[in-house]
Design an enzyme around this catalytic site. Structure first.
Site, short mmCIF file in Angstrom:
data_model
loop_
_atom_site.label_atom_id
_atom_site.label_comp_id
_atom_site.label_asym_id
_atom_site.label_seq_id
_atom_site.Cartn_x
_atom_site.Cartn_y
_atom_site.Cartn_z
N LYS A 192 57.38 9.23 -24.44
CA LYS A 192 56.23 9.79 -23.72
C LYS A 192 55.90 8.92 -22.52
CE LYS A 192 55.13 13.03 -26.79
NZ LYS A 192 56.44 13.18 -27.40
N SER A 203 59.87 17.37 -25.19
CA SER A 203 58.51 17.05 -24.73
C SER A 203 58.46 16.43 -23.34
CB SER A 203 57.81 16.12 -25.72
OG SER A 203 58.33 14.81 -25.64
#
Length: 149
Positions: free
Chosen positions: A107, A70
């Site tokens: 993230k 990600s």
């Protein structure tokens, strides 16, 4: 109430830090030119200790290996080693290891007036909206990424 549609595919394994050893290695302080080669210059070789270089706050620093894709668009890839400092304050734009609703994820933090977003760096992943209903903490801020080529 838990947020629905949170899909976290990363798996982080944390490693404790040991600073009991000193391993000084040669270090070329002037750097290596990545452009056109220049005539050979005399260079001074000094030593560097990566414990000192990479660990600003040893008591609150941990390592983890990235599992997942990600964050690949910012150069963090599956298998990279993260240096994570738990003592740093979360700020907008920082890459963080976060714990949300029972899962760890890596993230970029995006802070807005009424909520926080956990932003991936890969178009195949959706941002995660964090609200007060979530069980959420920023576990630590990524300070370095160590890669193998």
């Amino acid at each position: 109430m838990k947020l629905h549609n949170i899909h976290i595919t990363e798996r982080l394994i944390f490693y404790a830090l040991s600073i009991e050893t000193v391993l000084e290695r040669p270090f070329i302080e002037n750097g290596i030119i990545a452009g056109f080669p220049s005539p050979a210059e005399d260079f001074s070789e000094i030593s560097i200790d990566l414990n000192i270089e990479l660990l600003r706050n040893p008591a609150s620093t941990f390592f983890s290996r990235v599992r997942g894709f990600s964050m690949q668009d910012v150069g963090i890839n599956d298998g990279d080693l993260l240096v994570i400092d738990k003592s740093l304050e979360p700020r907008n734009g920082k890459i963080a290891v976060c714990y949300i609703d029972g899962n760890f994820t890596l993230k970029m933090i995006k802070i807005e007036k009424d909520c926080c977003w956990l932003m991936p760096a890969n178009k195949d992943y959706e941002p995660i909206k964090v609200t007060e209903e979530n069980d959420f903490i920023v576990w630590g801020i990524v300070t370095y990424v160590i890669k193998a080529f």
